[in-house]
Write a protein that holds these residues in place. Structure first.
Motif, PDB file in Angstrom:
ATOM      1  N   VAL A  88       2.651  -3.202   0.696  1.00  0.00           N
ATOM      2  CA  VAL A  88       1.415  -2.439   0.943  1.00  0.00           C
ATOM      3  C   VAL A  88       0.647  -2.177  -0.359  1.00  0.00           C
ATOM      4  O   VAL A  88      -0.584  -2.248  -0.390  1.00  0.00           O
ATOM      5  CB  VAL A  88       1.723  -1.118   1.683  1.00  0.00           C
ATOM      6  CG1 VAL A  88       0.551  -0.161   1.623  1.00  0.00           C
ATOM      7  CG2 VAL A  88       2.065  -1.414   3.137  1.00  0.00           C
ATOM      8  N   SER A  89       1.363  -1.909  -1.444  1.00  0.00           N
ATOM      9  CA  SER A  89       0.663  -1.643  -2.711  1.00  0.00           C
ATOM     10  C   SER A  89      -0.183  -2.853  -3.078  1.00  0.00           C
ATOM     11  O   SER A  89      -1.350  -2.731  -3.464  1.00  0.00           O
ATOM     12  CB  SER A  89       1.662  -1.354  -3.839  1.00  0.00           C
ATOM     13  OG  SER A  89       2.607  -0.415  -3.424  1.00  0.00           O
ATOM     14  N   ASN A 162       3.066  10.177   4.349  1.00  0.00           N
ATOM     15  CA  ASN A 162       3.533  10.543   3.018  1.00  0.00           C
ATOM     16  C   ASN A 162       2.378  11.274   2.338  1.00  0.00           C
ATOM     17  O   ASN A 162       1.325  10.667   2.152  1.00  0.00           O
ATOM     18  CB  ASN A 162       3.894   9.264   2.235  1.00  0.00           C
ATOM     19  CG  ASN A 162       4.380   9.556   0.827  1.00  0.00           C
ATOM     20  OD1 ASN A 162       4.472  10.693   0.418  1.00  0.00           O
ATOM     21  ND2 ASN A 162       4.696   8.491   0.088  1.00  0.00           N
ATOM     22  N   ASP A 190      -2.143   2.381   6.822  1.00  0.00           N
ATOM     23  CA  ASP A 190      -0.875   2.087   6.142  1.00  0.00           C
ATOM     24  C   ASP A 190       0.239   2.546   7.090  1.00  0.00           C
ATOM     25  O   ASP A 190       0.525   3.739   7.193  1.00  0.00           O
ATOM     26  CB  ASP A 190      -0.879   2.858   4.814  1.00  0.00           C
ATOM     27  CG  ASP A 190       0.402   2.701   4.027  1.00  0.00           C
ATOM     28  OD1 ASP A 190       1.403   2.230   4.588  1.00  0.00           O
ATOM     29  OD2 ASP A 190       0.388   3.079   2.837  1.00  0.00           O
ATOM     30  N   TYR A 193       5.711   3.690   7.832  1.00  0.00           N
ATOM     31  CA  TYR A 193       6.794   4.499   8.418  1.00  0.00           C
ATOM     32  C   TYR A 193       6.853   4.403   9.944  1.00  0.00           C
ATOM     33  O   TYR A 193       7.609   5.131  10.576  1.00  0.00           O
ATOM     34  CB  TYR A 193       6.640   5.976   7.995  1.00  0.00           C
ATOM     35  CG  TYR A 193       6.769   6.155   6.499  1.00  0.00           C
ATOM     36  CD1 TYR A 193       8.005   5.988   5.870  1.00  0.00           C
ATOM     37  CD2 TYR A 193       5.674   6.449   5.701  1.00  0.00           C
ATOM     38  CE1 TYR A 193       8.135   6.117   4.496  1.00  0.00           C
ATOM     39  CE2 TYR A 193       5.789   6.577   4.325  1.00  0.00           C
ATOM     40  CZ  TYR A 193       7.022   6.412   3.735  1.00  0.00           C
ATOM     41  OH  TYR A 193       7.153   6.535   2.370  1.00  0.00           O
ATOM     42  N   SER A 220       5.035  -3.224   5.780  1.00  0.00           N
ATOM     43  CA  SER A 220       5.874  -3.574   4.632  1.00  0.00           C
ATOM     44  C   SER A 220       7.340  -3.585   5.025  1.00  0.00           C
ATOM     45  O   SER A 220       7.760  -2.851   5.924  1.00  0.00           O
ATOM     46  CB  SER A 220       5.656  -2.531   3.538  1.00  0.00           C
ATOM     47  OG  SER A 220       6.555  -2.726   2.480  1.00  0.00           O
ATOM     48  N   SER A 222       9.455  -2.667   2.760  1.00  0.00           N
ATOM     49  CA  SER A 222      10.071  -1.757   1.783  1.00  0.00           C
ATOM     50  C   SER A 222      10.879  -0.650   2.432  1.00  0.00           C
ATOM     51  O   SER A 222      11.921  -0.257   1.921  1.00  0.00           O
ATOM     52  CB  SER A 222       8.991  -1.121   0.907  1.00  0.00           C
ATOM     53  OG  SER A 222       8.423  -2.099   0.077  1.00  0.00           O
ATOM     54  N   LYS A 223      10.398  -0.118   3.557  1.00  0.00           N
ATOM     55  CA  LYS A 223      11.092   1.024   4.165  1.00  0.00           C
ATOM     56  C   LYS A 223      12.039   0.599   5.283  1.00  0.00           C
ATOM     57  O   LYS A 223      12.857   1.395   5.719  1.00  0.00           O
ATOM     58  CB  LYS A 223      10.060   2.021   4.732  1.00  0.00           C
ATOM     59  CG  LYS A 223       8.959   2.406   3.775  1.00  0.00           C
ATOM     60  CD  LYS A 223       9.468   3.197   2.597  1.00  0.00           C
ATOM     61  CE  LYS A 223       8.358   3.376   1.567  1.00  0.00           C
ATOM     62  NZ  LYS A 223       8.811   4.057   0.361  1.00  0.00           N
TER      63      LYS A 223
END
Ligand SMILES: Cc1ncc(COP(=O)(O)O)c(C=O)c1O
Length: 377
Positions: A88-89, A162, A190, A193, A220, A222-223
């Protein structure tokens, strides 16, 4: 003796319990799943994933991913409408590069993810913040600002936000999409989560609206798998996908992360991703209870709502206490958190702290809260 060399972003001084850390715990990073997938992929003896990749992302990987997402979201997603990002970044940075110019106005929630604010600052964007409440972004505040500004996009974290842990209601999601059409701005949703929900299904993801040229859904691994993969996706309408795939970065370097995509494809196709999410949600659900119980027991004066997913508790300190000042004292007691002001784009939220329940084991979470209590006394 010299200090150990840093090998990850998680760099906590010895003895400190840093309840601010927003990274997954090391024991839950999926070494075995990736090892198995890599072994299978390498055994096929086809080096295609070591070549420059197709700009939009490997088509087999995209197909596996949209199959997974269609089941998880409960509506179909299409491989043609997916662009593979390096997380996402990276997607946010690329969107800013391609869709904005220095000095443009964008909208964010107050509070918002502090490191996205850093990316927007790198691009010289003017950030205007929108009020939020228990149901996420407040539509009246958005409408007020749309009368004053012509934003290029709105950055929103709709589910288990977040830092606040809040989820944008279904009605507000639909209204937001209407407003994006009426005022011609993009919605960058985004949704990192979305799949980390611990007791109920969240409202429909923004991915459901991406046929609309105004909506982009950013996801993403990432999580839900591992941040070190640097792998994510954007679901968007054809024109936006074309803009992304036509950029110079991809023309020169090819599609993002073809190697990692090939490894993760096997994890999705074997059902490993689904299992991994079940494993994570099981572990995180119980850690959430540990932090909630510890706060109730040791800090009954703290004000917060229990999140229904994600990583974070957003806690209001008693008596308007300043969390940046508190942090200095906290560190002396070997505990840390993220001060609320870091999530504000207008130097507010000084009396809030963000606590994560993800990174530590239950005893450490409890001990961290005991140290916080000592700090507050
Ligand atoms: C809301 C939000 N967006 C994006 C990220 C970073 O995502 P990625 O690792 O895919 O760049 C995080 C990580 O903490 C996050 O909380």
């Amino acid at each position: 003796m010299s200090a150990p060399l840093p090998i990850s972003q998680v760099n906590i001084p010895p003895g400190v319990i840093d309840l601010g850390v927003g990274d997954p715990p090391f024991p839950l990073l999926p070494l075995a799943l990736l090892r198995e997938s890599a072994e299978t992929r390498f055994a096929q003896n086809d080096p295609y994933f070591l070549q420059y990749g197709v700009e939009q992302g490997d088509v087999y990987f995209r197909q596996a991913l949209v199959n997974f997402l269609s089941e998880g979201y409960g509506f179909p997603a299409a491989a043609d409408c997916m662009f593979i990002s390096a997380g996402v970044s990276n997607a946010l940075d690329l969107m800013c590069t391609l869709f904005t110019s220095r000095g443009d106005t964008i909208l964010v929630e107050e509070p918002s993810y502090f490191l996205a604010l850093r990316i927007f600052a790198d691009h010289g964007l003017r950030v205007v913040s929108i009020e939020t409440d228990e149901n996420g972004l407040v539509i009246e505040s958005l409408e007020d600002n749309l009368r004053k500004f012509r934003p290029k996009f709105l950055y929103v974290i709709p589910t288990h936000q977040n830092p606040s842990g809040r989820t944008l209601s279904a009605e507000r999601r639909a209204r937001l999409v209407e407003l994006s059409r009426e005022h011609d701005f993009l919605i960058l949703a985004d949704e990192v989560y979305h799949f980390l929900s611990y007791n109920s299904e969240p409202p429909k993801a923004f991915a459901a609206w991406t046929e609309d040229a105004h909506v982009l859904s950013l996801g993403s691994f990432s999580k839900i798998l591992a941040p070190g993969l640097r792998l994510g996706w954007i679901l968007a309408g054809t024109a936006n996908i074309k803009r992304l795939t036509g950029c110079g970065l991809l023309d020169s370097g090819g599609g993002l992360n073809p190697f990692t995509s090939a490894m993760v494809r096997g994890v999705i196709e074997s059902g490993g991703l689904k299992q991994n999410i079940e494993r994570l949600t099981g572990a995180y659900r119980s850690k959430l209870k540990v932090l909630d119980n510890a706060l109730r027991r040791h800090l009954p004066e703290a004000v917060y709502s229990v999140p229904s997913g994600g990583y974070f508790f957003w806690v209001r300190l008693p008596n308007g206490m300043d969390s940046t000042e508190l942090q200095q004292r906290a560190l002396k007691n070997k505990v840390n958190f993220r001060p609320g002001v870091r999530f504000s784009s207008r130097d507010g939220l000084h009396d809030y702290i963000r606590l994560s329940f993800i990174f530590y084991e239950p005893e450490e979470i409890e001990e961290g809260v005991v140290r916080l209590k000592k700090t507050l006394e």
